[in-house]
Design an enzyme around this catalytic site. Structure first.
Site, PDB file in Angstrom:
ATOM      1  N   GLY A   1       1.012  -1.476   0.173  1.00  0.00           N
ATOM      2  CA  GLY A   1       0.205  -0.030   0.159  1.00  0.00           C
ATOM      3  C   GLY A   1       0.720   0.613   0.138  1.00  0.00           C
ATOM      4  O   GLY A   1       2.138   0.967  -0.523  1.00  0.00           O
ATOM      5  N   ASN A   2       0.188   2.474   0.608  1.00  0.00           N
ATOM      6  CA  ASN A   2       0.947   4.012   0.360  1.00  0.00           C
ATOM      7  C   ASN A   2       0.009   4.416   1.412  1.00  0.00           C
ATOM      8  O   ASN A   2      -0.585   4.403   2.479  1.00  0.00           O
ATOM      9  CB  ASN A   2       1.089   4.471  -1.260  1.00  0.00           C
ATOM     10  CG  ASN A   2      -0.054   4.625  -1.776  1.00  0.00           C
ATOM     11  OD1 ASN A   2      -1.108   5.479  -0.968  1.00  0.00           O
ATOM     12  ND2 ASN A   2      -1.155   3.679  -2.563  1.00  0.00           N
ATOM     13  N   ARG A   3       0.902   5.807   1.413  1.00  0.00           N
ATOM     14  CA  ARG A   3       0.441   6.374   2.609  1.00  0.00           C
ATOM     15  C   ARG A   3      -0.107   7.245   2.412  1.00  0.00           C
ATOM     16  O   ARG A   3      -0.740   8.008   3.399  1.00  0.00           O
ATOM     17  CB  ARG A   3       1.884   7.562   2.719  1.00  0.00           C
ATOM     18  CG  ARG A   3       3.154   6.514   3.312  1.00  0.00           C
ATOM     19  CD  ARG A   3       4.289   7.777   4.109  1.00  0.00           C
ATOM     20  NE  ARG A   3       3.843   8.869   4.784  1.00  0.00           N
ATOM     21  CZ  ARG A   3       4.341   9.842   4.273  1.00  0.00           C
ATOM     22  NH1 ARG A   3       5.932  10.174   3.420  1.00  0.00           N
ATOM     23  NH2 ARG A   3       3.923  11.451   5.471  1.00  0.00           N
ATOM     24  N   ALA A   4      -1.071   7.345   1.067  1.00  0.00           N
ATOM     25  CA  ALA A   4      -1.920   8.204   1.439  1.00  0.00           C
ATOM     26  C   ALA A   4      -3.541   7.946   2.051  1.00  0.00           C
ATOM     27  O   ALA A   4      -3.555   6.570   2.339  1.00  0.00           O
ATOM     28  CB  ALA A   4      -2.287   8.529  -0.518  1.00  0.00           C
TER      29      ALA A   4
END
Ligand code: CTP
Length: 421
Positions: free
Chosen positions: A213-216
């Protein structure tokens, strides 16, 4: 409309009737005032048994109206003058008794007399015991108001004043304020325009318990959706993993993987005038998603493959169908900011790209503020100072409206036209 918050400078009448939820009306009043609205509270006799007029008076800076005769003395008829100026009349909480008085036009007090005199929209938040709510008298009174165009919010299920559980709780103040924003924005500058926004971060599954995933956080996309809605647009929000909820009054579609984002976005293209891709979409995914949890003995490496580039696919599809009219991307960069963003705008055939430096701690991922540069095809770069994400959204939508206006007078940055390098 020049102000970021649709409530700013709006004249709001807030009717409060005598139910236990009257204390929550204090929060509605406070939120409205903090958003810049000019709030005038009208209280029934029973409402004053639950909350003092002083509380509302202190918050709104105006003496609450409690009595029809209190409004007289000037040249105009008091309740008529009050009603004439209003942008929105909210009644929260609304008891079964005052609902009945409204349905039968019984102008026996300041609140109902003013309600009968308004020309503006009305929003009601009923709250009462569930048996009173379900009673045919209450339901038929309610239907009358609905037929007259009144917007009803709630009541909600949950614990009631009697200690019993059932439908009858007043909708929470945050949601009532959201409804008010939506009603005020209905005929705004984007009414009739369909906007699709992607938001949040994608997740690509490794096995049933792990993902890439990512930090958004989705905050920027949600801010865009809320502000576009408040300007009257019909908004579709395609969202991945987010730390915030989609706002009310829009169509929200969950799309967790890049593949899902692609499918949902392409499906909506024929009915999208403006596409804003604010989602952080993964560029890679595991080649294989395992059905069972991976054990540590099973190996160290995860082989990856490319995900689809959603905006690239949109760029290809729009030349065939002529929609969307405007496509806006985001560029989250850590180095060579302007060069990278300009390259992306060109490669993805965008009319506009919003560049943010994601190394800054006060802007970009997860926080409520952002500092962006707005780049357009004509080579213009507008750098905005650090702002609340809703303010950033307001500025972006303002620039997009400028592009739409330019299209409608014949200048089309259009599909497949040359972008200055
Ligand atoms: N985007 C997309 N599909 C992807 C990746 C990104 O449509 N698979 C969109 C994003 O929503 C954003 C824009 O493309 O509006 C730029 O995203 P960004 O991650 O900054 O760039 P990438 O295209 O992934 O390029 P790079 O990894 O080289 O920075």
């Amino acid at each position: 409309m020049n102000s970021v918050n649709i409530l700013s400078d709006k004249k709001i009448l807030l009717g409060v009737t005598g139910g236990i939820a009257a204390y929550k009306a204090v929060d509605i009043c406070s939120q409205m005032v903090q958003s810049g609205a000019d709030v005038r509270v009208l209280m029934t006799y029973s409402a004053q048994k639950f909350v003092t007029p002083l509380t509302f008076g202190a918050l709104s800076g105006r003496e609450p109206v409690r009595d029809l005769w209190q409004l007289y003395g000037g040249e105009e008829i008091g309740h008529v003058a009050l009603a004439k100026e209003a942008d929105l009349f909210i009644i929260a909480p609304l008891t079964a008794h005052t609902l009945a008085r409204l349905a039968h036009g019984m102008a026996d007090g300041a609140l109902v007399a003013t309600a009968l005199s308004i020309q503006c929209p009305m929003l009601i938040a009923p709250a009462m015991e569930s048996h009173m709510w379900e009673h045919p008298a209450t339901q038929s009174n309610l239907q009358k108001l609905v037929k007259w165009g009144v917007t009803v919010v709630g009541p909600e299920p949950g614990r009631l004043a009697s200690g019993a559980s059932g439908v009858g709780r007043m909708t929470e103040p945050d949601q009532i304020v959201e409804q008010a924003r939506m009603i005020l924005g209905r005929s705004g500058p984007l009414s009739g325009i369909r906007i699709t926004i992607t938001a949040g971060g994608t997740r690509e599954w490794v096995d049933p318990v792990r993902f890439m995933g990512n930090r958004a956080s989705g905050k920027m996309g949600v801010a865009l959706a809320r502000v576009a809605r408040d300007q009257g647009a019909h908004v579709n929000l395609i969202y991945g993993a987010m730390s915030v909820s989609p706002p009310m009054g829009i169509d929200a579609i969950e799309a967790i993987r890049a593949e899902d984002m692609l499918r949902e976005t392409l499906d909506l293209l024929p009915e999208t005038d403006i596409l804003i891709s604010a989602a952080a979409i993964a560029d890679f995914r595991p080649l294989t998603t395992h059905d069972t949890k991976l054990k540590k003995e099973s190996g160290k490496g995860i082989e990856l493959e490319r995900t689809p580039d959603v905006l690239k696919a949109v760029g290809e599809r729009r030349s065939a169908i002529g929609m969307p009219r405007i496509v806006v991307g985001f560029a989250a960069e850590t180095s060579d900011l302007l060069q990278n963003a300009t390259r992306k705008m060109k490669n993805k055939n965008l009319e506009m790209i919003i560049l943010n430096d994601v190394t800054a701690t006060d802007a970009g991922f997860g926080v409520d503020t952002n500092r962006v540069h707005i780049l357009t095809r004509d080579g213009a770069v507008e750098s905005l100072p650090l702002m609340d994400k809703e303010e950033v959204a307001f500025n972006i939508l303002h620039r997009i409206r400028g592009l739409l206006g330019a299209q409608s007078i014949g200048w089309s940055p259009g599909i497949g036209s040359v972008i200055p390098s």
